[in-house]
Design an enzyme around this catalytic site. Sequence first.
Site, PDB file in Angstrom:
ATOM      1  N   ASN A 276      28.347  62.149  50.188  1.00 25.00           N
ATOM      2  CA  ASN A 276      28.769  62.640  48.882  1.00 25.00           C
ATOM      3  C   ASN A 276      30.006  63.339  48.665  1.00 25.00           C
ATOM      4  O   ASN A 276      30.047  64.593  49.978  1.00 25.00           O
ATOM      5  CB  ASN A 276      27.862  62.981  48.050  1.00 25.00           C
ATOM      6  CG  ASN A 276      26.824  61.238  47.853  1.00 25.00           C
ATOM      7  OD1 ASN A 276      26.788  60.481  47.957  1.00 25.00           O
ATOM      8  ND2 ASN A 276      25.855  61.428  46.893  1.00 25.00           N
TER       9      ASN A 276
ATOM     10  N   LYS B 230      31.450  52.713  68.775  1.00 30.16           N
ATOM     11  CA  LYS B 230      32.959  52.888  67.772  1.00 30.16           C
ATOM     12  C   LYS B 230      32.777  51.136  67.311  1.00 30.16           C
ATOM     13  O   LYS B 230      32.770  50.626  67.939  1.00 30.16           O
ATOM     14  CB  LYS B 230      33.871  53.464  68.135  1.00 30.16           C
ATOM     15  CG  LYS B 230      34.905  53.847  66.647  1.00 30.16           C
ATOM     16  CD  LYS B 230      36.117  54.199  67.408  1.00 30.16           C
ATOM     17  CE  LYS B 230      37.188  54.213  66.427  1.00 30.16           C
ATOM     18  NZ  LYS B 230      38.518  54.200  66.874  1.00 30.16           N
TER      19      LYS B 230
ATOM     20  N   PRO C 114      14.770  58.410  51.291  1.00 32.81           N
ATOM     21  CA  PRO C 114      13.460  58.212  50.311  1.00 32.81           C
ATOM     22  C   PRO C 114      14.304  59.829  49.682  1.00 32.81           C
ATOM     23  O   PRO C 114      15.334  60.503  50.005  1.00 32.81           O
ATOM     24  CB  PRO C 114      12.986  59.434  51.645  1.00 32.81           C
ATOM     25  CG  PRO C 114      13.888  60.075  53.363  1.00 32.81           C
ATOM     26  CD  PRO C 114      14.976  58.556  53.151  1.00 32.81           C
TER      27      PRO C 114
HETATM   28  N1  CTP Z   1      17.549  64.114  44.948  1.00 32.11           N
HETATM   29  C1  CTP Z   1      17.421  64.002  46.341  1.00 32.11           C
HETATM   30  N2  CTP Z   1      17.038  63.072  47.245  1.00 32.11           N
HETATM   31  C2  CTP Z   1      17.430  62.015  46.874  1.00 32.11           C
HETATM   32  C3  CTP Z   1      18.482  61.909  46.167  1.00 32.11           C
HETATM   33  C4  CTP Z   1      18.416  62.541  44.656  1.00 32.11           C
HETATM   34  O1  CTP Z   1      16.707  65.217  46.511  1.00 32.11           O
HETATM   35  N3  CTP Z   1      17.333  61.010  47.922  1.00 32.11           N
HETATM   36  C5  CTP Z   1      18.067  65.841  44.435  1.00 32.11           C
HETATM   37  C6  CTP Z   1      19.070  65.315  44.305  1.00 32.11           C
HETATM   38  O2  CTP Z   1      19.244  67.062  45.468  1.00 32.11           O
HETATM   39  C7  CTP Z   1      19.631  66.283  42.681  1.00 32.11           C
HETATM   40  C8  CTP Z   1      18.727  65.246  42.070  1.00 32.11           C
HETATM   41  O3  CTP Z   1      17.642  64.528  43.338  1.00 32.11           O
HETATM   42  O4  CTP Z   1      18.655  66.935  42.241  1.00 32.11           O
HETATM   43  C9  CTP Z   1      19.408  63.942  41.640  1.00 32.11           C
HETATM   44  O5  CTP Z   1      19.832  63.552  41.886  1.00 32.11           O
HETATM   45  P1  CTP Z   1      21.496  62.238  41.992  1.00 32.11           P
HETATM   46  O6  CTP Z   1      22.198  62.146  43.380  1.00 32.11           O
HETATM   47  O7  CTP Z   1      21.535  62.569  40.683  1.00 32.11           O
HETATM   48  O8  CTP Z   1      19.957  61.128  41.276  1.00 32.11           O
HETATM   49  P2  CTP Z   1      19.289  59.825  41.750  1.00 32.11           P
HETATM   50  O9  CTP Z   1      17.803  59.793  41.308  1.00 32.11           O
HETATM   51  O10 CTP Z   1      20.472  59.529  42.922  1.00 32.11           O
HETATM   52  O11 CTP Z   1      20.605  58.806  40.756  1.00 32.11           O
HETATM   53  P3  CTP Z   1      21.567  58.429  40.408  1.00 32.11           P
HETATM   54  O12 CTP Z   1      22.191  58.273  41.923  1.00 32.11           O
HETATM   55  O13 CTP Z   1      21.074  57.231  40.448  1.00 32.11           O
HETATM   56  O14 CTP Z   1      22.030  59.043  39.274  1.00 32.11           O
END
Ligand code: CTP
Length: 405
Positions: free
Chosen positions: A216, A295, A313
């Site tokens: 990301n 690879k 998770p």
């Molecule tokens: N987060 C986490 N573990 C994951 C995904 C997200 O701990 N597997 C945490 C991120 O660190 C952040 C919050 O959850 O604090 C929101 O993350 P985000 O990616 O925006 O939320 P998602 O649940 O993945 O929702 P979406 O991608 O559908 O917006």
Amino acid sequence: MTTALQLDNRHIVLGLTGGVACYKAAVLARALVKSGATVQVVMTEAAERFVTAVTMQALSGRPVYTSQWDAREANNMAHINLTRAADALVIAPASADFIAKLANGLSDELLSLLCLARPIGRCPLLVAPAMNREMWLHPATQRNIARIRADGAQVLGPADGDQACGESGDGRMLEASELCDEVVAALQPKPLRGRRVLVTAGPTFEAIDPVRGITNLSSGKMGFALARAAQEAGAEVTLVVGPVSLPTPRHVRRVDVASARQMHDVVLPLAAAHDVFVATAAVADWRPASYAQRKIKKDGSHSAPAIELAENPDILAAVARLPKPPFCVGFAAETDDLARNARAKLERKNVPLIVGNIGPATFGRDDNALLLVDARGERQVPAADKLTLARELVREIAARLEAQP
Ligand code: CTP
């Protein structure tokens, strides 16, 4: 947006005692001034053997004091006057001899007089030892250090490493930039004193094969600023980070991970022992369902390989589900409809506070604007540098912890 000056409107008395580390004190004076502070330099006679008052005056922009008999003070009481407007008194370098004087309340020249005469309740004394390793390890020095600590002085360092004498070990004075950060930290309020804070930061990396992966966009800057702000506020901080190349904030324990599952496996066992969990990490939602040990090569068919994905998770939701969860703060990086998306996350992850921001507008930058969303409503935190925002968020978290039953 310019980064806020960390020592704006602060007045620092910088005391130099005899030691080769005086050359670093010259750099420190400059760093303090550049951070917005006014700096009043005071030097012992021994310090003047290593660096001149002329240099220190030029760097601080103020005449230097070297004697308690300085007639420039109308009442001839430099030892009283100089600390009355000071926000902190910093001794850098502090020689073994000077530390022994502090430990015993000796005051036979201006700088030790100043230390004894400072308003102890509102002017912190920060002492940066600098000496040969044998001198540092000597029981007399260690005894004196313990005594000045017990009397309320904060001891900065010393660091370990090569020494001017050719030996190597503990006793090097911290670098000017480290000392400057210590002064900034010492002057912050301490609403998280005695609290333990766990922070995740940066992206995660989900390997496809030994040379490729899914990740990301995230620089980790907000999470690192948060860890620093929490530490400055008195907390014991652990920072679990995906692949980023940022320096670890001082006194913060750092654990490096790569994938979401590794981050999960480090965070979960730690979480219950913390008062606060702040999830700033941009965790990859999916990972390749299988990892290719070698690879993946082009096979000449000109068709791209299909990559099947498996869900990672949700670390924040898992921490929030613990029987006795820490106070959980989530981040929501969105492209649109910030308030609605952030509130949906608050409910879905069952956490008391979500911090929303518009992702693409902030990635990699030093500034940001936040929207705090909780059960009571929303509050906009206007654009500022990430450290200023982190301190504001720390205040908000501390206030909520205080209000907890
Ligand atoms: N987060 C986490 N573990 C994951 C995904 C997200 O701990 N597997 C945490 C991120 O660190 C952040 C919050 O959850 O604090 C929101 O993350 P985000 O990616 O925006 O939320 P998602 O649940 O993945 O929702 P979406 O991608 O559908 O917006």
